[in-house]
Design an enzyme around this catalytic site. Structure first.
Site, short mmCIF file in Angstrom:
data_model
loop_
_atom_site.label_atom_id
_atom_site.label_comp_id
_atom_site.label_asym_id
_atom_site.label_seq_id
_atom_site.Cartn_x
_atom_site.Cartn_y
_atom_site.Cartn_z
N GLU A 1 -11.80 -27.91 -3.18
CA GLU A 1 -12.52 -27.58 -1.95
C GLU A 1 -13.35 -28.72 -1.36
O GLU A 1 -14.53 -28.53 -1.04
CB GLU A 1 -13.43 -26.36 -2.19
CG GLU A 1 -12.66 -25.13 -2.65
CD GLU A 1 -13.57 -23.94 -2.98
OE1 GLU A 1 -14.80 -24.09 -2.88
OE2 GLU A 1 -13.04 -22.88 -3.32
N GLU B 1 -4.62 -19.24 -6.63
CA GLU B 1 -5.65 -18.21 -6.87
C GLU B 1 -5.38 -16.94 -6.06
O GLU B 1 -6.30 -16.34 -5.49
CB GLU B 1 -7.04 -18.77 -6.52
CG GLU B 1 -7.37 -20.07 -7.22
CD GLU B 1 -8.79 -20.57 -6.99
OE1 GLU B 1 -9.63 -19.80 -6.48
OE2 GLU B 1 -9.05 -21.74 -7.33
#
Ligand code: XIL
Length: 387
Positions: A181, A296
């Protein structure tokens, strides 16, 4: 509004109303892509039937794909049903929290690999791959980090951390989510970089450095750049896709040892997909010579209807639509869900429902019975082109 009506009538009303909303969006939106998908449209007739009883890992493997899940060490060690389900369904296991700084590095000079090692040997004992998560992230840093790490010593901490952790698992890791991220265009910084502690301490080169250090310590692991909010048909996700692609291009052009993009895929059950934009993005990533992993996957059902039958169909439809787009791209090699059973999901904390009913984001229900989501994943694997 649905009070005093039968469940069937409620379902009909819901579908009729949401169908109307979708149709209006399409009719009024001049700039809306013609192949815009809305998951509030009627999928009540969709057929989620699956052939045979093969577990997900076997269906995935038949197409040259890997299926697996994230899981916490504590629950895996204590919940027999979870253990049996993971062993049955998964070809890869990833620790949900155990290898994050917060847990693996309780003090500046102490590394605690006990939970990670337990999971690595569990994976080995059950013939599963093991995937590392994560070495560089702005979240779940230990308490001491702020006090101890500064501009002068940050590079030493980062290099030491990556070297120690990747060396410890060298030869055991199928892949590593090295940087997680790093992009957030909303922060308004150059190149869409996220305002993270690592950026503040080291500047933009921390990303490339992380991959170089990881590759040196564990030359065999697939090194992944992992990112969220890339999947939906919104301007935010579009901006993120653009910035991530630029980052990947830059890293590759500089010869950075980066092998794959991880698309987290925490999908919004009420969100929409744009197959053309998503396919183009994935094919642009693939053309850089990168593999792609769905790392995910789960579906946030916070804004979906209460009725669990209606809700399960909508969640499963999102899974099937998303996976059928993504698995069309041959560079996609793996699908990991963020958990396996609704009994253990981070979303029950992060995106609880206002009606108080439990969230249902994963393939198995809280009694470890397969739901329509399981069927949706199975169908997507069965229909995927072979790698
Ligand atoms: C989550 C875990 O599931 C939670 O248990 C923890 O409290 C917070 O982190 N993106 C990521 C994962 O990369 O590490 C996050 O995992 C979920 C979002």
């Amino acid at each position: 509004m649905f009070k005093n009506s039968s469940p069937n009538r409620r379902r009909f009303l819901y579908i009729a109303l949401s169908g109307l909303a979708g149709a209006t969006a399409i009719a009024v939106g001049k700039n809306i892509d013609p192949i815009y998908y809305s998951h509030t449209l009627d999928n009540s007739k969709r057929d989620f039937r699956v052939t045979g009883q093969d577990p997900l890992k076997k269906r995935a493997a038949a197409k040259g794909l890997i299926y697996g899940a994230a899981c916490g060490q504590g629950i895996l060690a204590s919940d027999k049903n979870l253990k049996a389900s993971i062993v049955r369904e998964c070809g890869v296991l990833t620790p949900e929290n155990e290898l994050k700084w917060q847990f693996v590095r309780p003090r500046p000079d102490v590394f605690d690999f006990s939970r990670g090692d337990w999971m690595a040997s569990f994976a080995r004992a059950h013939n599963m791959l093991f995937q590392g998560h994560t070495l560089v992230w702005h979240q779940q840093l230990p308490e001491w980090f702020k006090e101890v790490v500064n501009r002068q010593n940050a590079e030493k901490f980062l290099v030491e951390h990556i070297t120690t952790v990747t060396k410890h698992y060298a030869g055991q890791m199928h892949a590593w989510d090295v940087v997680n991220e790093a992009i957030k265009p909303k922060d308004g910084l150059k190149a869409g970089l996220r305002q993270s502690p690592w950026l503040k301490l080291l500047g933009p080169d921390y990303i490339e450095l992380a991959y170089r250090v990881a590759a040196q310590a564990d030359p065999k692991a697939m090194l992944v750049y992992n990112e969220n909010d890339l999947e939906h048909n919104t301007p935010e996700h579009e901006a993120k896709r653009t910035a991530v692609l630029k980052l990947l291009e830059r890293l590759k052009s500089r010869g950075t040892p980066l092998h794959a993009l991880g698309i987290q895929s925490h999908l919004l059950g009420h969100g929409s997909l744009n197959p053309r934009k998503l396919r183009n993005f994935l094919s642009d990533v693939a053309s850089l010579g990168l593999k792609i992993l769905v790392t995910e996957l789960d579906v946030i059902d916070q804004k979906l209807p209460s009725d669990s039958m209606v809700r399960d169909r909508m969640i499963a439809a999102m899974y099937e639509d998303y996976l059928s787009i993504v698995l069309d791209e041959r560079a996609v090699i793996a699908v990991l869900t963020w958990g396996l059973s609704d009994k253990h999901t981070w979303l029950s904390m992060v995106t609880p429902r206002s009606d108080g009913s439990p969230v249902r984001p994963l393939p198995l229900d809280s009694n470890f019975k397969p739901k329509l989501v399981w069927n949706a994943i199975a169908r997507a694997f069965d229909q995927a082109p072979k790698r």
